[in-house]
Design an enzyme around this catalytic site. Structure first.
Site, PDB file in Angstrom:
ATOM      1  N   HIS A 347      40.604 -14.646 -18.396  1.00  0.00           N
ATOM      2  CA  HIS A 347      40.202 -13.916 -17.189  1.00  0.00           C
ATOM      3  C   HIS A 347      39.789 -12.479 -17.569  1.00  0.00           C
ATOM      4  O   HIS A 347      40.551 -11.762 -18.217  1.00  0.00           O
ATOM      5  CB  HIS A 347      41.317 -13.895 -16.141  1.00  0.00           C
ATOM      6  CG  HIS A 347      40.839 -13.373 -14.831  1.00  0.00           C
ATOM      7  ND1 HIS A 347      40.293 -14.184 -13.854  1.00  0.00           N
ATOM      8  CD2 HIS A 347      40.766 -12.113 -14.346  1.00  0.00           C
ATOM      9  CE1 HIS A 347      39.918 -13.441 -12.829  1.00  0.00           C
ATOM     10  NE2 HIS A 347      40.190 -12.177 -13.102  1.00  0.00           N
ATOM     11  N   ALA A 348      38.600 -12.085 -17.157  1.00  0.00           N
ATOM     12  CA  ALA A 348      38.036 -10.809 -17.597  1.00  0.00           C
ATOM     13  C   ALA A 348      38.933  -9.629 -17.220  1.00  0.00           C
ATOM     14  O   ALA A 348      39.478  -9.580 -16.116  1.00  0.00           O
ATOM     15  CB  ALA A 348      36.654 -10.621 -16.973  1.00  0.00           C
ATOM     16  N   HIS A 376      31.085  -5.016 -14.104  1.00  0.00           N
ATOM     17  CA  HIS A 376      32.348  -4.776 -13.393  1.00  0.00           C
ATOM     18  C   HIS A 376      33.395  -4.199 -14.358  1.00  0.00           C
ATOM     19  O   HIS A 376      34.048  -3.190 -14.056  1.00  0.00           O
ATOM     20  CB  HIS A 376      32.836  -6.103 -12.794  1.00  0.00           C
ATOM     21  CG  HIS A 376      34.174  -6.034 -12.128  1.00  0.00           C
ATOM     22  ND1 HIS A 376      34.326  -5.869 -10.773  1.00  0.00           N
ATOM     23  CD2 HIS A 376      35.438  -6.083 -12.635  1.00  0.00           C
ATOM     24  CE1 HIS A 376      35.617  -5.828 -10.468  1.00  0.00           C
ATOM     25  NE2 HIS A 376      36.311  -5.958 -11.587  1.00  0.00           N
ATOM     26  N   GLU A 377      33.528  -4.811 -15.509  1.00  0.00           N
ATOM     27  CA  GLU A 377      34.564  -4.380 -16.465  1.00  0.00           C
ATOM     28  C   GLU A 377      34.250  -3.015 -17.060  1.00  0.00           C
ATOM     29  O   GLU A 377      35.135  -2.169 -17.210  1.00  0.00           O
ATOM     30  CB  GLU A 377      34.737  -5.427 -17.577  1.00  0.00           C
ATOM     31  CG  GLU A 377      35.195  -6.802 -17.086  1.00  0.00           C
ATOM     32  CD  GLU A 377      36.455  -6.766 -16.238  1.00  0.00           C
ATOM     33  OE1 GLU A 377      37.248  -5.810 -16.385  1.00  0.00           O
ATOM     34  OE2 GLU A 377      36.647  -7.670 -15.403  1.00  0.00           O
ATOM     35  N   HIS A 380      35.325  -0.309 -14.909  1.00  0.00           N
ATOM     36  CA  HIS A 380      36.731   0.081 -15.086  1.00  0.00           C
ATOM     37  C   HIS A 380      36.879   1.072 -16.246  1.00  0.00           C
ATOM     38  O   HIS A 380      37.553   2.089 -16.142  1.00  0.00           O
ATOM     39  CB  HIS A 380      37.589  -1.147 -15.402  1.00  0.00           C
ATOM     40  CG  HIS A 380      37.884  -2.032 -14.223  1.00  0.00           C
ATOM     41  ND1 HIS A 380      38.363  -1.560 -13.039  1.00  0.00           N
ATOM     42  CD2 HIS A 380      37.796  -3.385 -14.072  1.00  0.00           C
ATOM     43  CE1 HIS A 380      38.564  -2.587 -12.198  1.00  0.00           C
ATOM     44  NE2 HIS A 380      38.221  -3.697 -12.802  1.00  0.00           N
ATOM     45  N   GLU A 405      37.969  -1.290  -8.481  1.00  0.00           N
ATOM     46  CA  GLU A 405      37.252  -2.570  -8.502  1.00  0.00           C
ATOM     47  C   GLU A 405      35.803  -2.426  -8.043  1.00  0.00           C
ATOM     48  O   GLU A 405      34.997  -3.322  -8.261  1.00  0.00           O
ATOM     49  CB  GLU A 405      37.978  -3.587  -7.624  1.00  0.00           C
ATOM     50  CG  GLU A 405      39.405  -3.913  -8.078  1.00  0.00           C
ATOM     51  CD  GLU A 405      39.476  -4.414  -9.504  1.00  0.00           C
ATOM     52  OE1 GLU A 405      38.469  -4.944 -10.004  1.00  0.00           O
ATOM     53  OE2 GLU A 405      40.544  -4.253 -10.136  1.00  0.00           O
ATOM     54  N   HIS A 505      45.367 -14.154 -10.257  1.00  0.00           N
ATOM     55  CA  HIS A 505      46.103 -12.965  -9.822  1.00  0.00           C
ATOM     56  C   HIS A 505      47.491 -13.266  -9.281  1.00  0.00           C
ATOM     57  O   HIS A 505      48.287 -12.352  -9.106  1.00  0.00           O
ATOM     58  CB  HIS A 505      45.264 -12.195  -8.802  1.00  0.00           C
ATOM     59  CG  HIS A 505      43.916 -11.806  -9.346  1.00  0.00           C
ATOM     60  ND1 HIS A 505      42.932 -12.733  -9.603  1.00  0.00           N
ATOM     61  CD2 HIS A 505      43.409 -10.611  -9.714  1.00  0.00           C
ATOM     62  CE1 HIS A 505      41.864 -12.123 -10.093  1.00  0.00           C
ATOM     63  NE2 HIS A 505      42.119 -10.832 -10.168  1.00  0.00           N
ATOM     64  N   TYR A 515      40.203  -6.161  -4.003  1.00  0.00           N
ATOM     65  CA  TYR A 515      38.869  -6.756  -4.126  1.00  0.00           C
ATOM     66  C   TYR A 515      38.171  -6.828  -2.771  1.00  0.00           C
ATOM     67  O   TYR A 515      36.948  -6.730  -2.699  1.00  0.00           O
ATOM     68  CB  TYR A 515      38.948  -8.144  -4.773  1.00  0.00           C
ATOM     69  CG  TYR A 515      39.567  -8.106  -6.143  1.00  0.00           C
ATOM     70  CD1 TYR A 515      38.897  -7.546  -7.229  1.00  0.00           C
ATOM     71  CD2 TYR A 515      40.856  -8.601  -6.358  1.00  0.00           C
ATOM     72  CE1 TYR A 515      39.476  -7.498  -8.487  1.00  0.00           C
ATOM     73  CE2 TYR A 515      41.441  -8.562  -7.608  1.00  0.00           C
ATOM     74  CZ  TYR A 515      40.746  -8.003  -8.678  1.00  0.00           C
ATOM     75  OH  TYR A 515      41.320  -7.951  -9.917  1.00  0.00           O
TER      76      TYR A 515
HETATM   77  O1  X8Z Z   1      39.512 -10.427 -11.251  1.00  0.00           O
HETATM   78  C1  X8Z Z   1      38.414  -9.932 -11.116  1.00  0.00           C
HETATM   79  C2  X8Z Z   1      37.784  -9.131 -12.245  1.00  0.00           C
HETATM   80  C3  X8Z Z   1      38.801  -8.438 -13.078  1.00  0.00           C
HETATM   81  S1  X8Z Z   1      39.584  -7.113 -12.276  1.00  0.00           S
HETATM   82  C4  X8Z Z   1      36.985 -10.053 -13.129  1.00  0.00           C
HETATM   83  N1  X8Z Z   1      37.719 -10.133  -9.962  1.00  0.00           N
HETATM   84  C5  X8Z Z   1      38.262 -10.919  -8.853  1.00  0.00           C
HETATM   85  C6  X8Z Z   1      38.388 -12.375  -9.223  1.00  0.00           C
HETATM   86  O2  X8Z Z   1      37.818 -12.807 -10.224  1.00  0.00           O
HETATM   87  O3  X8Z Z   1      39.057 -13.119  -8.488  1.00  0.00           O
HETATM   88  C7  X8Z Z   1      36.395  -9.595  -9.646  1.00  0.00           C
HETATM   89  C8  X8Z Z   1      36.020 -10.205  -8.340  1.00  0.00           C
HETATM   90  C9  X8Z Z   1      37.278 -10.730  -7.729  1.00  0.00           C
HETATM   91 ZN    ZN Z   2      38.299  -5.563 -11.929  1.00  0.00          ZN
END
Ligand code: X8Z
Ligand code: ZN
Length: 606
Positions: A347-348, A376-377, A380, A405, A505, A515
């Site tokens: 997960h990024a 997105h990254e 950060h 975010e 998450h 988000y």
């Molecule tokens: O988790 C993330 C990022 C890392 S902070 C890739 N996002 C959420 C997800 O993937 O559920 C970005 C969009 C929503």
């Molecule tokens: Zn993020």
């Protein structure tokens, strides 16, 4: 620890533990001849306490960050052991500081000191109870274990996600959907225990439960924050409903009544994404006729982009705005590609270790979605660098977590066809007939996401408050999925399943409201930056690429860190202290008109 991985402030930690209340702030009882009333702590004591706290957090931060990095990059028993130990120690420190900060409650203090004390009390995402170090250790171990369980499923997840993104065979999609949710079944018991311990910790810190602690992080009353989320959702719900209606009709056309009825909720496995959170992968099914949109995945492949090439391109956007290039160590220490020979958390995420060490960790695939995620990254990382260089330890965080975010996404909103031509990804910009397709492609990701962004923490808030008990965890999850997203599970779910755990998450314990906020804020930021850049015409055609004025405004806000309430940071950037979804509405206005026309004779809603 705090998910550096999710780029909250560098000193935030996922929990902090019980423990010794701070001793040094207790006024010494002098043995005097004449009894003297004991003196309470003074404003000077408070300032000294804060300075000491900043130093101790800074001294400890790098170690916890590196232990977490190693555990996510090499998932083994041993790295989890080391990470849990480091997390436990950091929790102990965090709880000690939070309790120490409470000693100054009620004192008249300079604004700066008062804000730092408040931040100290709110810093813990998952606190452990006071004076029970064994529970701190247990909580830290559960956290590492859950993170490892999720990460070890990476191969299954990548394969299953690919099926959902590319297949149009409902049986194959159903299999993929179900298979991934087997991985999260064993998470239910440890998650239940985690909620129990962390709630005890939150209560010890004076919060009703962990959810109330999380909602207190927004410079307003926790209830007011929840109401604010609902208010903003109300602004965008008609847009979501229109999209839902059109997508449901097209799914029905494609798959027929047996698989996808043209009424009620949509089956969750048909929307191109494992969590039905972004629907861009089924864009072709709903594409408006006439114009065409750019297929960024196809173009990246045609131009033989590598993962690193995509990261370079994204960095180029940020430097075009006036940001410094990323340091050499970013390039040598980041993870861009999924290793063949070991388990990693794919997960990024974006990380900061010290004032000159920033990294991302991803298993990059050559797709347009991943190109956005890279922006997105890096968003950060540039935020982290901006506040790390300008702010003291306790202000090294974003105005609120939604801001963190939103930054990379704001920049990615400028990935317009015009920009793609500037970087030679395409040779010709589509004409105006490409606008609707472009907006539809964007809406499938950005608008579809909104109710998901809202419901994840609604579920956790209910879990933490006790409104939802373990025997109803999964049913409660699907109720919210229905109410907010208008989707349903494609096969029967029971309480043997733990479907929330299939979303990163939840086992990763990263709050999710951020988000939802980001998906509103990024359009507000975009509208403002485009104004500064002198853009005229529809918002979706604006790209701030190369615009130093817009960059300056953005950088100035990032440099504020969390030194001021987020409302002030928002006002510094946009002139208004209010979150406002009219920017989302403006952006998608032409699409909304078109959707309403399409839906004219349809029965919408569920
Ligand atoms: O988790 C993330 C990022 C890392 S902070 C890739 N996002 C959420 C997800 O993937 O559920 C970005 C969009 C929503
Ligand atoms: Zn993020």
């Amino acid at each position: 620890m705090k998910k550096t991985t999710h780029a909250v402030s560098r000193w935030l930690i996922a929990g902090a533990v019980a423990g010794a209340l701070i001793g040094c702030q207790q006024p010494e009882q002098k043995v005097a001849e004449k009894p003297v009333a004991p003196k309470g702590p003074t404003a000077e004591d408070a300032a000294a306490f804060v300075a000491d706290a900043e130093k101790r957090l800074e001294d400890n931060y790098e170690y916890i960050a590196k232990a977490a990095w190693v555990a996510s990059n090499f998932i083994t028993e041993d790295t989890q052991f080391i990470e849990a130990k480091a997390n436990e120690d950091y929790k102990l420190l965090g709880i000690e500081l939070a309790n120490g900060a409470s000693k100054f409650d009620g004192l008249e203090l300079p604004a700066d000191v008062a804000r730092k004390l408040k931040l100290l009390k709110l810093a813990l995402t998952l606190p452990a109870p006071a004076n029970q170090p064994e529970k701190a250790a247990e909580l830290a171990q559960i956290e590492s274990k859950l993170n490892g369980m999720y990460g070890k499923g990476s191969d299954v997840l990548l394969a299953a996600s690919d099926t959902l993104a590319t297949s149009d065979d409902p049986d194959a999609m159903l299999d993929a959907w179900v298979k991934w949710r087997e991985v999260s079944k064993p998470m239910k018991a440890p998650y239940t225990r985690l909620a129990e311990i962390a709630n005890e910790g939150a209560r010890d810190l004076g919060f009703a439960d962990v959810g109330a602690l999380w909602r207190s992080n927004y410079d307003m009353e926790p209830d007011a924050f929840a109401a604010e989320m609902d208010r903003v959702w109300g602004q965008v719900k008609p847009l979501y409903d229109a999209l839902h209606c059109h997508v449901r009709a097209n799914l029905n056309e494609k798959y027929g009544d047996e698989v996808a009825k043209n009424s009620g909720t949509i089956p969750a496995h048909l929307l191109g994404n494992m969590w039905a959170q972004q629907w861009g992968n089924i864009y072709d099914l709903v594409a408006p006729e006439g114009g065409s949109s750019v297929d960024v995945t196809e173009r990246l492949k045609a131009k033989a982009y590598t993962s690193k090439g995509m990261v370079r391109e994204a960095e180029g956007f940020f430097t075009s705005l006036g940001f410094e290039p990323l340091p050499d160590t970013f390039w040598s220490r980041s993870l861009f590609d999924k290793p063949r020979d070991r388990d990693v958390v794919c997960h990024a995420s974006a990380w900061d270790f010290d004032s000159d060490d920033y990294r991302i960790k991803m298993c990059i695939q050559i797709t347009g979605d991943e190109f956005n995620t890279i922006h997105h990254e890096i968003g950060h990382n540039v935020y982290q660098r901006a506040y790390n260089l300008k702010q003291p330890m306790l202000y090294r965080g974003s105005a609120n977590d939604g801001f963190h975010e939103a930054i990379g996404d704001t920049v990615a909103l400028s990935i317009t066809p015009k920009y793609l031509k500037q970087i030679h990804l395409i040779d010709e910009e589509p004409d105006a007939s490409g606008d609707l397709p472009f907006l539809m492609r964007m809406a499938m990701d950005k608008v579809a996401f909104l109710p998901f962004g809202l419901m994840v923490d609604k579920w956790r808030w209910k879990v933490f408050s006790g409104e939802l008990k373990p025997e109803n965890y999964n049913a409660g999850w699907w109720q919210l999925r229905k109410d907010y997203q208008g989707i349903h599970p494609p096969v029967e779910r029971t309480e043997e399943h733990f479907d929330p755990g299939a979303k990163y998450h939840i086992p990763g314990n990263t709050p999710y409201s951020r988000y939802f906020l980001a998906h509103i804020l990024q359009f507000q930021f975009h509208r403002e930056l485009c104004k500064i850049a002198g853009h005229e015409g529809p918002l979706h055609r604006c790209s701030i690429y190369n615009n130093k004025e817009a960059g300056k405004k953005l950088i100035a806000m990032l440099e504020m860190g969390q030194s001021k309430p987020w409302q002030e940071a928002l006002a510094a950037m946009t002139g208004s202290k209010e979150m406002d979804a009219t920017a989302v509405i403006d952006y998608f206005a032409p699409l909304k008109t078109w959707l309403d026309e399409q839906n004219k004779n349809r029965q919408c809603g569920w």
